[in-house]
Design a protein around this motif. Sequence first.
Motif, PDB file in Angstrom:
ATOM      1  N   ASP A  60       0.823  -1.203   0.000  1.00 28.46           N
ATOM      2  CA  ASP A  60       0.000   0.000   0.000  1.00 28.46           C
ATOM      3  C   ASP A  60       0.863   1.262   0.000  1.00 28.46           C
ATOM      4  O   ASP A  60       0.537   2.251  -0.679  1.00 28.46           O
ATOM      5  CB  ASP A  60      -0.930   0.005   1.218  1.00 28.46           C
ATOM      6  CG  ASP A  60      -2.115  -0.943   1.043  1.00 28.46           C
ATOM      7  OD1 ASP A  60      -2.071  -1.794   0.133  1.00 28.46           O
ATOM      8  OD2 ASP A  60      -3.074  -0.838   1.835  1.00 28.46           O
ATOM      9  N   VAL A 113       2.147   1.813  -3.506  1.00 32.02           N
ATOM     10  CA  VAL A 113       1.059   2.347  -4.334  1.00 32.02           C
ATOM     11  C   VAL A 113       0.866   3.836  -4.045  1.00 32.02           C
ATOM     12  O   VAL A 113       0.678   4.647  -4.966  1.00 32.02           O
ATOM     13  CB  VAL A 113      -0.255   1.570  -4.093  1.00 32.02           C
ATOM     14  CG1 VAL A 113      -1.430   2.244  -4.802  1.00 32.02           C
ATOM     15  CG2 VAL A 113      -0.121   0.129  -4.575  1.00 32.02           C
ATOM     16  N   LYS A 126       3.372   6.085  -5.714  1.00 30.52           N
ATOM     17  CA  LYS A 126       3.152   6.260  -7.155  1.00 30.52           C
ATOM     18  C   LYS A 126       2.100   7.337  -7.452  1.00 30.52           C
ATOM     19  O   LYS A 126       1.922   7.715  -8.616  1.00 30.52           O
ATOM     20  CB  LYS A 126       2.744   4.928  -7.793  1.00 30.52           C
ATOM     21  CG  LYS A 126       3.818   3.830  -7.731  1.00 30.52           C
ATOM     22  CD  LYS A 126       5.002   4.141  -8.633  1.00 30.52           C
ATOM     23  CE  LYS A 126       6.053   3.034  -8.588  1.00 30.52           C
ATOM     24  NZ  LYS A 126       5.628   1.798  -9.261  1.00 30.52           N
ATOM     25  N   THR A 127       1.388   7.827  -6.434  1.00 30.44           N
ATOM     26  CA  THR A 127       0.452   8.930  -6.654  1.00 30.44           C
ATOM     27  C   THR A 127       1.169  10.281  -6.588  1.00 30.44           C
ATOM     28  O   THR A 127       0.558  11.317  -6.850  1.00 30.44           O
ATOM     29  CB  THR A 127      -0.691   8.931  -5.609  1.00 30.44           C
ATOM     30  OG1 THR A 127      -0.159   9.270  -4.323  1.00 30.44           O
ATOM     31  CG2 THR A 127      -1.392   7.580  -5.553  1.00 30.44           C
ATOM     32  N   HIS A 152       5.319  -4.018  -8.842  1.00 25.35           N
ATOM     33  CA  HIS A 152       5.414  -2.558  -8.729  1.00 25.35           C
ATOM     34  C   HIS A 152       6.447  -1.944  -9.675  1.00 25.35           C
ATOM     35  O   HIS A 152       6.766  -0.753  -9.547  1.00 25.35           O
ATOM     36  CB  HIS A 152       5.749  -2.175  -7.284  1.00 25.35           C
ATOM     37  CG  HIS A 152       4.667  -2.517  -6.299  1.00 25.35           C
ATOM     38  ND1 HIS A 152       3.535  -1.758  -6.140  1.00 25.35           N
ATOM     39  CD2 HIS A 152       4.537  -3.567  -5.437  1.00 25.35           C
ATOM     40  CE1 HIS A 152       2.763  -2.295  -5.215  1.00 25.35           C
ATOM     41  NE2 HIS A 152       3.343  -3.394  -4.772  1.00 25.35           N
ATOM     42  N   SER A 153       6.977  -2.736 -10.595  1.00 25.26           N
ATOM     43  CA  SER A 153       7.973  -2.247 -11.569  1.00 25.26           C
ATOM     44  C   SER A 153       9.178  -1.619 -10.879  1.00 25.26           C
ATOM     45  O   SER A 153       9.605  -0.504 -11.184  1.00 25.26           O
ATOM     46  CB  SER A 153       7.335  -1.241 -12.540  1.00 25.26           C
ATOM     47  OG  SER A 153       6.236  -1.818 -13.216  1.00 25.26           O
ATOM     48  N   GLU A 155      -6.987   8.161  -6.056  1.00 27.40           N
ATOM     49  CA  GLU A 155      -7.314   6.781  -6.411  1.00 27.40           C
ATOM     50  C   GLU A 155      -6.026   5.978  -6.598  1.00 27.40           C
ATOM     51  O   GLU A 155      -5.054   6.484  -7.147  1.00 27.40           O
ATOM     52  CB  GLU A 155      -8.141   6.741  -7.698  1.00 27.40           C
ATOM     53  CG  GLU A 155      -9.564   7.257  -7.549  1.00 27.40           C
ATOM     54  CD  GLU A 155     -10.386   6.399  -6.598  1.00 27.40           C
ATOM     55  OE1 GLU A 155     -10.343   5.166  -6.725  1.00 27.40           O
ATOM     56  OE2 GLU A 155     -11.056   6.969  -5.716  1.00 27.40           O
ATOM     57  N   PRO A 156      -6.010   4.713  -6.185  1.00 26.51           N
ATOM     58  CA  PRO A 156      -4.817   3.873  -6.357  1.00 26.51           C
ATOM     59  C   PRO A 156      -4.755   3.258  -7.750  1.00 26.51           C
ATOM     60  O   PRO A 156      -5.783   3.093  -8.403  1.00 26.51           O
ATOM     61  CB  PRO A 156      -5.008   2.789  -5.295  1.00 26.51           C
ATOM     62  CG  PRO A 156      -6.507   2.646  -5.193  1.00 26.51           C
ATOM     63  CD  PRO A 156      -7.077   4.015  -5.434  1.00 26.51           C
ATOM     64  N   TYR A 157      -3.537   2.907  -8.189  1.00 32.13           N
ATOM     65  CA  TYR A 157      -3.394   2.254  -9.500  1.00 32.13           C
ATOM     66  C   TYR A 157      -3.464   0.734  -9.359  1.00 32.13           C
ATOM     67  O   TYR A 157      -3.618   0.022 -10.357  1.00 32.13           O
ATOM     68  CB  TYR A 157      -2.087   2.670 -10.182  1.00 32.13           C
ATOM     69  CG  TYR A 157      -0.837   2.084  -9.575  1.00 32.13           C
ATOM     70  CD1 TYR A 157      -0.275   0.908 -10.075  1.00 32.13           C
ATOM     71  CD2 TYR A 157      -0.199   2.709  -8.507  1.00 32.13           C
ATOM     72  CE1 TYR A 157       0.875   0.360  -9.521  1.00 32.13           C
ATOM     73  CE2 TYR A 157       0.936   2.174  -7.950  1.00 32.13           C
ATOM     74  CZ  TYR A 157       1.479   1.004  -8.470  1.00 32.13           C
ATOM     75  OH  TYR A 157       2.609   0.472  -7.907  1.00 32.13           O
ATOM     76  N   LEU A 158      -3.359   0.232  -8.133  1.00 37.00           N
ATOM     77  CA  LEU A 158      -3.539  -1.183  -7.838  1.00 37.00           C
ATOM     78  C   LEU A 158      -4.472  -1.301  -6.634  1.00 37.00           C
ATOM     79  O   LEU A 158      -4.551  -0.374  -5.827  1.00 37.00           O
ATOM     80  CB  LEU A 158      -2.194  -1.850  -7.493  1.00 37.00           C
ATOM     81  CG  LEU A 158      -1.214  -2.126  -8.635  1.00 37.00           C
ATOM     82  CD1 LEU A 158       0.113  -2.645  -8.068  1.00 37.00           C
ATOM     83  CD2 LEU A 158      -1.795  -3.138  -9.620  1.00 37.00           C
ATOM     84  N   THR A 215      -3.722   5.351   0.015  1.00 34.50           N
ATOM     85  CA  THR A 215      -2.972   6.331  -0.773  1.00 34.50           C
ATOM     86  C   THR A 215      -2.667   7.576   0.061  1.00 34.50           C
ATOM     87  O   THR A 215      -1.812   8.377  -0.302  1.00 34.50           O
ATOM     88  CB  THR A 215      -3.723   6.737  -2.060  1.00 34.50           C
ATOM     89  OG1 THR A 215      -5.062   7.139  -1.726  1.00 34.50           O
ATOM     90  CG2 THR A 215      -3.765   5.576  -3.057  1.00 34.50           C
ATOM     91  N   ARG A 223       0.852   8.881   1.099  1.00 37.74           N
ATOM     92  CA  ARG A 223       1.636   9.818   0.288  1.00 37.74           C
ATOM     93  C   ARG A 223       2.024  11.069   1.092  1.00 37.74           C
ATOM     94  O   ARG A 223       3.087  11.665   0.859  1.00 37.74           O
ATOM     95  CB  ARG A 223       0.838  10.228  -0.958  1.00 37.74           C
ATOM     96  CG  ARG A 223      -0.311  11.181  -0.659  1.00 37.74           C
ATOM     97  CD  ARG A 223      -1.374  11.231  -1.751  1.00 37.74           C
ATOM     98  NE  ARG A 223      -0.869  11.583  -3.056  1.00 37.74           N
ATOM     99  CZ  ARG A 223      -0.864  12.827  -3.558  1.00 37.74           C
ATOM    100  NH1 ARG A 223      -1.344  13.828  -2.831  1.00 37.74           N
ATOM    101  NH2 ARG A 223      -0.406  13.069  -4.763  1.00 37.74           N
TER     102      ARG A 223
END
Length: 334
Positions: free
Chosen positions: A16, A19, A22-23, A49-50, A272-275, A283, A286
């Motif tokens: 989490d 994720v 990434k925002t 998660h690349s 909003e999360p991407y996963l 999120t 962040r």
Amino acid sequence: MATRWGICGAGMISHDFTVALKTLPPEDHQVVAVAARKLEDAQEFAKKHSISRAYGSYKELARDPDIDVVYVGVIHPHHLSTCLIFMNAKKNVLCEKPLAMNTKEVKEILASAKSNDVFIMEALWTRFFPASLEIKRLLAQGEVGEVKMVRAEFGFPLMHVPRTRQKELGGGTVLDLGVYCLQFICMVYKGEKPECIQATGVCMETGVDETVVVTLKFSKNRMAVFTCSSSVKLPNDAIIVGTKGTIRTPDNMWCPTSLEVNGKETRYPVPEPYLPLNFLNSTGMRYEAEEVRQCLLKGLKESAAMSHADSLLLAEVEDEIHRQVGAVCSQDCK
């Protein structure tokens, strides 16, 4: 230049947090590497998660020269040993709450951070939500007059989760849920130590606390009370009562996305999360990540919003609560 993150632990909370990162703008935050106790777990996490680097030990992550700060997302009985690995390698650390199992361990972590001249912060994400920042602003402006009472509740039926019940896994409600209520109270009262702590509660057969009610008295006859439970769902709200009005987080007080000030509600949605996420509003992590970045850019070793003194105060009060309700963690015996 981006703040380069290492992720320690490949569990649900680390997922989490990644994720959430990434925002944020990629030019500000980058995840460089992840480490887990098993290499395959780190590799799976990295693929999802690349992330370019995966390590099968925490020491390998600590040796990575391209890491600015490490997020420690392991279970809390391992916070002390894990934080020491990274701080001794001169790495800055954001460690999940609770910072450690007791005051003794918190002091050891803070001493290591000082001797190694590195940044450390307890990841009490709630402090950095926009709703929490607005609470602090309103209190500073005297919006509700002089605060006389703070009440907070956090409870969920978690008895089916092994970690909740088992002492060796850091089980117990105060460190898991109650810390959010306590930090809220301490934030409102600006880090003041309570004059009196009265706690009563129910412990499980394993010796860890299940449901706890705590009353705190501060200077100038200001009061606070909180309830936390691993057996039942509570209203999970928090309210600040002053001589001129009230401020309330109507639900999800540990990750607030709305605020009621004298009955008027304002919403503060998180991205909003991407996963898919494991936990509600994750999120919102962040905000603590950006706080870490700002502190590092300024060369600070601690955050004023979640200071070393704040972490120490939480641990001291939690220790006293545990003592009064008869909950003893394994680390207390060392």
